[in-house]
Scaffold this active site. Structure first.
Site, PDB file in Angstrom:
ATOM      1  N   THR A  50       0.842  -1.203   0.000  1.00 32.42           N
ATOM      2  CA  THR A  50       0.000   0.000   0.000  1.00 32.42           C
ATOM      3  C   THR A  50       0.878   1.254   0.000  1.00 32.42           C
ATOM      4  O   THR A  50       0.593   2.232  -0.697  1.00 32.42           O
ATOM      5  CB  THR A  50      -0.914  -0.009   1.252  1.00 32.42           C
ATOM      6  OG1 THR A  50      -1.476  -1.317   1.381  1.00 32.42           O
ATOM      7  CG2 THR A  50      -2.006   1.023   1.152  1.00 32.42           C
ATOM      8  N   TRP A  51       1.932   1.231   0.773  1.00 34.86           N
ATOM      9  CA  TRP A  51       2.887   2.341   0.829  1.00 34.86           C
ATOM     10  C   TRP A  51       3.491   2.559  -0.568  1.00 34.86           C
ATOM     11  O   TRP A  51       3.512   3.679  -1.088  1.00 34.86           O
ATOM     12  CB  TRP A  51       3.976   1.990   1.843  1.00 34.86           C
ATOM     13  CG  TRP A  51       4.866   3.104   2.281  1.00 34.86           C
ATOM     14  CD1 TRP A  51       4.667   4.435   2.090  1.00 34.86           C
ATOM     15  CD2 TRP A  51       6.094   2.968   3.011  1.00 34.86           C
ATOM     16  NE1 TRP A  51       5.706   5.143   2.661  1.00 34.86           N
ATOM     17  CE2 TRP A  51       6.581   4.266   3.235  1.00 34.86           C
ATOM     18  CE3 TRP A  51       6.822   1.876   3.499  1.00 34.86           C
ATOM     19  CZ2 TRP A  51       7.768   4.508   3.927  1.00 34.86           C
ATOM     20  CZ3 TRP A  51       8.005   2.119   4.203  1.00 34.86           C
ATOM     21  CH2 TRP A  51       8.471   3.414   4.409  1.00 34.86           C
ATOM     22  N   HIS A 106      -0.869  -9.929  -6.116  1.00 40.52           N
ATOM     23  CA  HIS A 106      -0.053 -10.708  -5.175  1.00 40.52           C
ATOM     24  C   HIS A 106       0.291 -12.068  -5.785  1.00 40.52           C
ATOM     25  O   HIS A 106       0.755 -12.963  -5.090  1.00 40.52           O
ATOM     26  CB  HIS A 106      -0.823 -10.937  -3.865  1.00 40.52           C
ATOM     27  CG  HIS A 106      -0.935  -9.719  -2.994  1.00 40.52           C
ATOM     28  ND1 HIS A 106       0.109  -8.844  -2.776  1.00 40.52           N
ATOM     29  CD2 HIS A 106      -1.967  -9.241  -2.249  1.00 40.52           C
ATOM     30  CE1 HIS A 106      -0.286  -7.885  -1.951  1.00 40.52           C
ATOM     31  NE2 HIS A 106      -1.536  -8.090  -1.625  1.00 40.52           N
ATOM     32  N   MET A 231      -0.048   8.429   6.658  1.00 35.45           N
ATOM     33  CA  MET A 231      -0.823   7.373   5.991  1.00 35.45           C
ATOM     34  C   MET A 231      -1.803   6.702   6.960  1.00 35.45           C
ATOM     35  O   MET A 231      -2.893   6.308   6.573  1.00 35.45           O
ATOM     36  CB  MET A 231       0.107   6.345   5.337  1.00 35.45           C
ATOM     37  CG  MET A 231       0.733   6.955   4.096  1.00 35.45           C
ATOM     38  SD  MET A 231       1.399   5.880   2.826  1.00 35.45           S
ATOM     39  CE  MET A 231       0.413   4.461   2.719  1.00 35.45           C
ATOM     40  N   GLY A 256       4.546  -0.365  11.129  1.00 36.99           N
ATOM     41  CA  GLY A 256       5.339   0.264  10.073  1.00 36.99           C
ATOM     42  C   GLY A 256       6.818   0.412  10.414  1.00 36.99           C
ATOM     43  O   GLY A 256       7.436   1.410  10.066  1.00 36.99           O
TER      44      GLY A 256
HETATM   45  P1  A3P Z   1       3.292  -3.819   9.755  1.00 35.64           P
HETATM   46  O1  A3P Z   1       2.185  -4.801   9.920  1.00 35.64           O
HETATM   47  O2  A3P Z   1       4.638  -4.417  10.041  1.00 35.64           O
HETATM   48  O3  A3P Z   1       3.058  -2.560  10.507  1.00 35.64           O
HETATM   49  P2  A3P Z   1       0.806  -4.221   2.695  1.00 35.64           P
HETATM   50  O4  A3P Z   1       0.387  -2.880   2.227  1.00 35.64           O
HETATM   51  O5  A3P Z   1       1.625  -4.998   1.706  1.00 35.64           O
HETATM   52  O6  A3P Z   1      -0.351  -4.986   3.233  1.00 35.64           O
HETATM   53  O7  A3P Z   1       1.824  -4.001   3.904  1.00 35.64           O
HETATM   54  C1  A3P Z   1       1.392  -3.511   5.146  1.00 35.64           C
HETATM   55  C2  A3P Z   1       2.602  -3.198   5.986  1.00 35.64           C
HETATM   56  O8  A3P Z   1       3.202  -1.980   5.491  1.00 35.64           O
HETATM   57  C3  A3P Z   1       2.225  -2.951   7.438  1.00 35.64           C
HETATM   58  O9  A3P Z   1       3.351  -3.409   8.207  1.00 35.64           O
HETATM   59  C4  A3P Z   1       2.099  -1.429   7.447  1.00 35.64           C
HETATM   60  O10 A3P Z   1       2.184  -0.847   8.710  1.00 35.64           O
HETATM   61  C5  A3P Z   1       3.300  -1.057   6.570  1.00 35.64           C
HETATM   62  N1  A3P Z   1       3.193   0.332   6.073  1.00 35.64           N
HETATM   63  C6  A3P Z   1       2.160   0.898   5.418  1.00 35.64           C
HETATM   64  N2  A3P Z   1       2.388   2.212   5.208  1.00 35.64           N
HETATM   65  C7  A3P Z   1       3.594   2.468   5.735  1.00 35.64           C
HETATM   66  C8  A3P Z   1       4.379   3.668   5.848  1.00 35.64           C
HETATM   67  N3  A3P Z   1       3.959   4.826   5.381  1.00 35.64           N
HETATM   68  N4  A3P Z   1       5.576   3.569   6.470  1.00 35.64           N
HETATM   69  C9  A3P Z   1       6.018   2.380   6.949  1.00 35.64           C
HETATM   70  N5  A3P Z   1       5.326   1.217   6.874  1.00 35.64           N
HETATM   71  C10 A3P Z   1       4.115   1.272   6.282  1.00 35.64           C
END
Ligand code: A3P
Length: 291
Positions: A50-51, A106, A231, A256
């Site tokens: 998502t990031w 995915h 975010m 995160g």
């Molecule tokens: P954590 O569960 O370790 O916090 P995806 O989007 O592939 O599902 O991944 C989600 C992971 O990306 C989560 O990890 C989330 O917190 C982290 N994430 C999303 N936005 C982020 C940001 N701006 N900075 C750092 N980590 C981020």
């Protein structure tokens, strides 16, 4: 231990899928033609997709903050093999819009042989420390209604990993499938940890890959917009509006951080992942340091 494995009908080609990802949607993708300006973001779940989506969308769309703050990221970059409405695949919905397409998947590279061979679409593969990915996935299983709000412990979850019963299959097999194509000029590898440590360099590199440019001010705005705090409170990316997740259990934007695995893994579990890492990445000739 309770049996947390998913039913046999959720399996396809050794992958465990959710009910909203059907073989039909995957077949549709296999033959779908992608063109030069299309972008496909491919990631194993919980690697910071998502990031990366938010970043790549802004770079590819002239830092259009107005749209980014008014349209959910999963509409701007649909999860193509999924059926969000339970009926039509998101790919079908995407085809009703105008090109160029931005897509998230995915799925392993096996499904995209046609598109990889054609060499047109720009593919960005996201990777994160496998141990942090598994911890994040464990919490994701707990909040995910479609996955039955996993009730097991971390150790139960790790058993699912060891016996290859996690959604989208084994992390290492998944990356072996994509990294086989790492030398292709239309494929770029993006490390979650690099977004943490050197976002400016990541942005320069991605702009070049996408064939785009942005002003220094726009880049500064993007970096501010992409912080974890920003975010987490942004409803267009934090999935608060999605009914798929029970955020009372844990957040989609959970911590995160880098290195949370140290709070979960036993020495034995860590050694299991280290061995798979060494076996897989040595064979691929890939060296990626993870903290
Ligand atoms: P954590 O569960 O370790 O916090 P995806 O989007 O592939 O599902 O991944 C989600 C992971 O990306 C989560 O990890 C989330 O917190 C982290 N994430 C999303 N936005 C982020 C940001 N701006 N900075 C750092 N980590 C981020």
């Amino acid at each position: 231990m309770a049996d947390y494995r998913f039913p046999g009908e959720w399996m396809k080609d050794n992958m465990v899928l959710e009910p909203k990802i059907t073989a039909e949607a995957i077949n549709q993708l296999e033959s779908f033609e992608m063109k030069e300006d299309d972008v496909l973001i491919a990631s194993y779940p919980k690697t910071g997709t998502t990031w990366a989506q938010e970043l790549i969308w802004l770079l590819n769309n002239n830092a259009d903050m107005k749209k980014a703050l008014s349209v959910p990221v999963y509409e701007r970059i649909p999860y193509v093999e999924y059926k969000s409405d339970g009926v039509h695949s998101n790919l079908e919905m995407l085809l009703k819009t105008q090109r160029p397409y931005m897509m998230k998947t995915h799925l392993p590279s096996d499904i995209f042989q046609k598109q990889i061979k054609a060499g047109k679409v720009k593919i960005i593969v996201i990777i994160r420390n496998p141990k942090d990915t598994l911890v994040s996935l464990y919490h994701f299983y707990r909040i995910h209604r479609g996955l039955g709000n996993f009730q097991g412990s971390w150790n139960d979850f790790f058993e699912l990993y060891k016996t290859k019963h996690l959604i989208y299959g084994d992390y290492f097999e998944w990356y072996a499938s994509w990294l086989e194509y790492k030398e292709k000029s239309n494929i770029k590898l993006l490390k979650y940890e690099d977004m943490h440590h050197r976002m400016s360099d990541v942005i320069d590199d991605l702009l070049q890959f996408l064939g785009k440019s942005l002003s220094e001010d726009s880049i500064a705005d993007i970096i501010k917009h992409l912080t974890f705090d920003s975010m987490s409170s942004n409803d267009m990316v934090n999935y608060h509006r999605s009914s798929f997740f029970d955020m009372k259990v844990s957040s989609f934007m959970r911590k995160g951080i880098i290195g949370d695995w140290k709070n979960y893994f036993s020495d034995e579990q860590s050694a299991v992942v280290d061995k798979s890492y060494k076996d897989t990445f040595d064979a691929l000739g890939v060296r990626l340091e993870f903290e």
